[in-house]
Design an enzyme around this catalytic site. Structure first.
Site, PDB file in Angstrom:
ATOM      1  N   CYS A  49       0.819  -1.220   0.000  1.00  0.00           N
ATOM      2  CA  CYS A  49       0.000   0.000   0.000  1.00  0.00           C
ATOM      3  C   CYS A  49       0.850   1.266   0.000  1.00  0.00           C
ATOM      4  CB  CYS A  49      -1.009   0.001   1.146  1.00  0.00           C
ATOM      5  SG  CYS A  49      -0.276   0.050   2.794  1.00  0.00           S
ATOM      6  N   HIS A 103      -2.497   0.526   7.005  1.00  0.00           N
ATOM      7  CA  HIS A 103      -2.869   0.526   5.590  1.00  0.00           C
ATOM      8  C   HIS A 103      -3.124   1.962   5.146  1.00  0.00           C
ATOM      9  CE1 HIS A 103      -4.069  -1.311   1.866  1.00  0.00           C
ATOM     10  NE2 HIS A 103      -5.168  -0.573   1.841  1.00  0.00           N
ATOM     11  N   HIS A 115      -6.078   1.905  -3.836  1.00  0.00           N
ATOM     12  CA  HIS A 115      -5.025   1.394  -2.954  1.00  0.00           C
ATOM     13  C   HIS A 115      -4.538   0.055  -3.467  1.00  0.00           C
ATOM     14  CE1 HIS A 115      -8.026  -1.152  -0.441  1.00  0.00           C
ATOM     15  NE2 HIS A 115      -8.651  -0.701  -1.500  1.00  0.00           N
TER      16      HIS A 115
END
Length: 156
Positions: A49, A103, A115
């Site tokens: 990510c 994240h 993402h």
């Protein structure tokens, strides 16, 4: 369509430049949908990510963001309220249940974000911030583009 000269004049003043940078970052991001998730990955061979975000900001805005989400959430950029998000804002989530950031994604607009999700969910993809999972794990958002070097203009 604006002429090159008009565009150059517009991008001399920073507020006008942010949407241009956000557009090029998000356009590039959308072109990478389906790129596989790879832990530690920072290239088109596969992204995690923060690697995905770092890649886009480096390539399209000339910005070097920290490598990990833990460092990225600490960048000295304006915090943005959830109801005031703009395309290009960084979104941070705590997905491992420990309350710490784990994240991150980039806001697209219209309650959606892009993402590099996980190996299981197919890597780079678009999700809705309003989905219960993302809503529940959302921590905060930052306008990292506000730190973009002023000399950067969106590439043609």
């Amino acid at each position: 369509m604006a002429t090159e000269k008009e565009l150059a004049e517009l991008s001399d003043s920073k507020p006008y430049q942010l949407p241009l940078l956000a557009d090029s970052i998000l356009e590039r991001g959308m072109s990478l949908i389906g790129t596989r998730y790879r832990f530690g990955g920072t290239s088109e061979a596969g992204f995690d990510c923060s690697g995905f975000i770092g890649y886009l900001f480096r390539e399209e805005a000339g910005m070097n963001l920290p490598r990990s989400t833990r460092e990225m959430i600490n960048v000295d950029a304006p915090l943005v309220a959830r109801n005031n998000l703009k395309p290009g804002d960084l979104l941070f989530f705590s997905t491992n249940g420990r309350g710490r950031v784990s994240h991150a994604g980039i806001y697209l607009g219209d309650d959606q974000f892009i993402h590099s999700s996980s190996r299981r969910s197919g890597g780079v993809r678009v999700d809705k911030l309003g989905d219960s999972y993302w809503s529940k794990t959302f921590i905060e958002a930052k306008r990292a583009l506000a730190m973009a070097p002023t000399s950067v203009t969106a590439r043609k």
